[in-house]
Design a protein around this motif. Sequence first.
Motif, PDB file in Angstrom:
ATOM      1  N   GLY A 180       7.212  11.794  23.864  1.00 28.31           N
ATOM      2  CA  GLY A 180       5.942  12.270  23.546  1.00 28.31           C
ATOM      3  C   GLY A 180       5.223  12.974  24.458  1.00 28.31           C
ATOM      4  N   ALA A 181       5.975  13.672  25.358  1.00 26.56           N
ATOM      5  CA  ALA A 181       4.900  14.512  26.295  1.00 26.56           C
ATOM      6  C   ALA A 181       5.555  15.954  26.212  1.00 26.56           C
ATOM      7  N   ALA A 193       2.306   5.293  31.102  1.00 21.43           N
ATOM      8  CA  ALA A 193       0.940   5.327  30.990  1.00 21.43           C
ATOM      9  C   ALA A 193       0.215   5.000  32.334  1.00 21.43           C
ATOM     10  N   PHE A 213       4.097   3.427  20.865  1.00 19.29           N
ATOM     11  CA  PHE A 213       2.826   4.104  21.362  1.00 19.29           C
ATOM     12  C   PHE A 213       2.743   5.327  21.283  1.00 19.29           C
ATOM     13  N   ARG A 214       2.737   6.120  22.446  1.00 14.67           N
ATOM     14  CA  ARG A 214       2.492   7.725  22.399  1.00 14.67           C
ATOM     15  C   ARG A 214       3.626   8.292  21.694  1.00 14.67           C
ATOM     16  N   GLU A 215       4.848   7.925  21.426  1.00 12.81           N
ATOM     17  CA  GLU A 215       6.199   8.430  21.014  1.00 12.81           C
ATOM     18  C   GLU A 215       6.034   8.661  19.593  1.00 12.81           C
ATOM     19  N   GLU A 262      -1.975   3.309  23.202  1.00 13.84           N
ATOM     20  CA  GLU A 262      -1.619   3.195  24.690  1.00 13.84           C
ATOM     21  C   GLU A 262      -2.710   3.373  25.506  1.00 13.84           C
ATOM     22  N   ARG A 263      -3.579   4.120  25.136  1.00 15.22           N
ATOM     23  CA  ARG A 263      -4.959   4.156  25.784  1.00 15.22           C
ATOM     24  C   ARG A 263      -5.739   2.913  26.076  1.00 15.22           C
ATOM     25  N   ALA A 292       7.064   5.538  29.356  1.00 11.45           N
ATOM     26  CA  ALA A 292       6.234   6.499  29.007  1.00 11.45           C
ATOM     27  C   ALA A 292       5.251   6.757  30.057  1.00 11.45           C
ATOM     28  N   ALA A 333      -0.800   6.862  20.256  1.00  9.96           N
ATOM     29  CA  ALA A 333      -1.172   7.391  21.609  1.00  9.96           C
ATOM     30  C   ALA A 333      -2.623   6.634  21.946  1.00  9.96           C
TER      31      ALA A 333
END
Length: 885
Positions: free
Chosen positions: A255-256, A189, A102-104, A113-114, A187, A110
């Motif tokens: 990923g943040a 989410a 996902f985001r990573e 993930e949304r 993550a 990303a």
Amino acid sequence: MKLPSLDAIFRPRTVAVVGATERAGSVGRAVLENLLSFSGTVVPVNGAHSRVLGLRCYPQISALPEAPDLAVIVVPAAAVPGVVRECAAVGVPAAIVISAGFRETGPAGAALEREVLAAAAGRVRLLGPNCLGVMAPHHGLNATFATTMALPGSVACISQSGALCTAILDWSLREQVGFSAFVSIGAMADIGWGDLIDYFGDDPHTKSIVCYMESVGDARAFLCAAREVAFSKPIVILKVGRTTAGARAAASHTGALTGSDEVFSAAFARAGVLRVRSVEELFDMAEVLARQPRPRGPRLAILTNAGGPAALASDQAVTSGAQLAELSAASITALDRALPPHWSRGNPVDLLGAADGPLYACAAKVLLDDDATDGLLVVLTPQAMTQPEDTAVALAKVAAGCGKPVLASWMGGASVEAGRVQLNAAGIPTYDYPDEGARAFALMWQRSKHLEGLYERPALPSLEPEVAEHRQAAGALIARIRESGRTLLSEIEANQILAAYGIPVAATEGARSEDEAVKAARRIGFPVALKLWSETLTHKARVGGVRLHLQNVTQVRRAWREIRAAVAAPDFTGVVVQPMIEDDGIELILGSSVDPQFGPVMLFGAGGSLVEVLDDRALALPPLNATLARRLMEQTRIHEALAGKGRRAGVDLARLEEILVHFSHLVAEQRWIAEIDVNPLLVSERGAIALDARVVLHPAPMAEADLPRLAIRPYPAEYVSEVRLTGIGRVRLRPIRPEDETLLVAFHGSLSDRTVHQRYFGNIPLDSRIAHSRLARICFSDYDREIVLVAERTGKERGILAVGRINRLRGTSEAQFALLVGDPWQGRGLGKALLKALIEIGRREGLARISGTVLAGNATMQHVCREVGFRLRRQDDEITAEIEL
């Protein structure tokens, strides 16, 4: 809408493993194997199989006879949105998404993930994605792909790193450390730090919470939860990213963005959270804080039978933020009578090598009874006459119930092990080396200081703005500048913003020509300073745009020409003329910028042209009150000079606190400001004045909804109103403030026994109602969770007439309310006015339902509630009635 409870994750009855398989080495198989020992029902879901590990396998979630409480999802990332959508459709309240990808992985991940979050539609709580899973040892739940199960215990462990989870798990089994829960948060989410801290704050199996953090996610949710829970349960955090390299590694892993490390430290302090620097300290401090009382101060007494180890402990205590206690004369006299003639006669107290158990116990009692000490570290080294076990038993008896933390370092190996066992059994933490014990005490004091700051009564009267004129003036100026397409304010405009918030600024005039500069200088009076007036350049001195100590017209004209020659159009608008402030005061810097995770952050420290070289600063999250402003100043080295230490006179610290508070409201309220620097802010015993200011706005394309959000909700001045009531006159209704504690004490002192009984359903003694620990929790309101309104008479007879509150029920759009009106003001419409104000606030806060409980015999309150629209429902006990709107 009420969100599903996290009980579905930690106490499920039925668990479905979506993506379960018999393939050796697969995550789906590992998760299912771990769940086979779960006492509830476990169901594999995989359309490719009819049975998995002997269990009937269903093709999809919707094919199950009834919806499970928890779905553990281990399918490929692309399939996760569909699975979550199906969970939402059939009523699965929670899911753990172990799947990665996902985001990573970048923008495409990303977006996926949304999509997962949208599929949950607010009906399914999601843990993850990209996580190890969850263990709840007390309930026999192991919904992870780890190879072992955690032992049951009282520590809730939350980690953003799944790999670190497995390493901690192995360590805990060796050290016999147990957990109430073991959570890999992934993550974030959906479910984040705030959700889990809230949950474990209410969990009866959890006594302390430890966290391995890489990024904070929803900063406001984290701070709200941590601030509420930290007072009753220790929260200890190991936050990585202290160095630039560590921050980059953390960002690539989750990923943040990892924000400034100093900002995290400031945020943790504001929330009462303890930050540590190693995994070992993480669990050590969780245990120490759960077993030992909090120190009331930083003063540590050290008791030893050897000088070297005591010196080691002393150095560590001081460098870690504690102090060595100065023993009272009475303690010195008592020790003189009991100890050998050559004892150290000070702290550390060295008993010398021949010390036995009774001598240790005698000295320990003297030190613990001394009001000048806040804690005790006892050090024992194995010598010929040493009695490690007997000394431990004697120390445990003295320490029991003393009300101060007692730590021990029994140095050595097998010869002192029996003593360590005795100490640990008595709840006294033991350390291999004394410096470790000294640092543990310093960390305990650090946490105590943070917690005191949460509910410490501010020293100054309220500085919260209740009248909006200054905000409107500053906001209107910013709006005009934005309409012009600019993002950089001129110094004249920056000073207007500061002045609107009561921050003293130097007289400032703009001049677009040489003659105008001369006229302005004559009006202001010599000597003057000329500075570049530019709508594009931020640092005037770097481009030759500053001329100081101008004594006459000739020098002003020359300065104008030099600045004009140094700066070309369109960067040159003119010059700013100011009086030359000849003062030997202290130059400070006051500023704010936006942190990517915590939003606007304030900076205070030593200023002037050497601000970067001095590197003396502290950070805080706005808004501040006077107490927080003082604590911010105390973190800097320049504070000693401000307080008058050394050869110079001190400054008016109360006035400086006031300036910091007003500046914090500027930062909190003017959300279009991206950066603001006041440098220098010149302070002396004669006052304070801002000599230079720089303000930068967010770029025009940014929508107001996208502006950075404050990590801490500011005072809701929009809920201040006034009503005029017959027999009372004008009454102000406003949200409560920390400074109201004294007024609340007086209010409670005026209440009759009948009024107290009707509000609290019993006769609570006055001492209990006005205890600082209780009133502070009311006055220091978290406005995202609770709004407390006071009805206040203003003027010479200022006082609180009534109090009302609405408490949002966690994870819902519902709230409970309560109302208390002082005896002289009952029956005059005040309760009705206050309740109507609370209802309007509830609507503006997005609540759908407000309810409360009232005594069945309280006809007056029932009548008021009916008048404003509440419905009444009597309870089975016939003593109380439920009312709801």
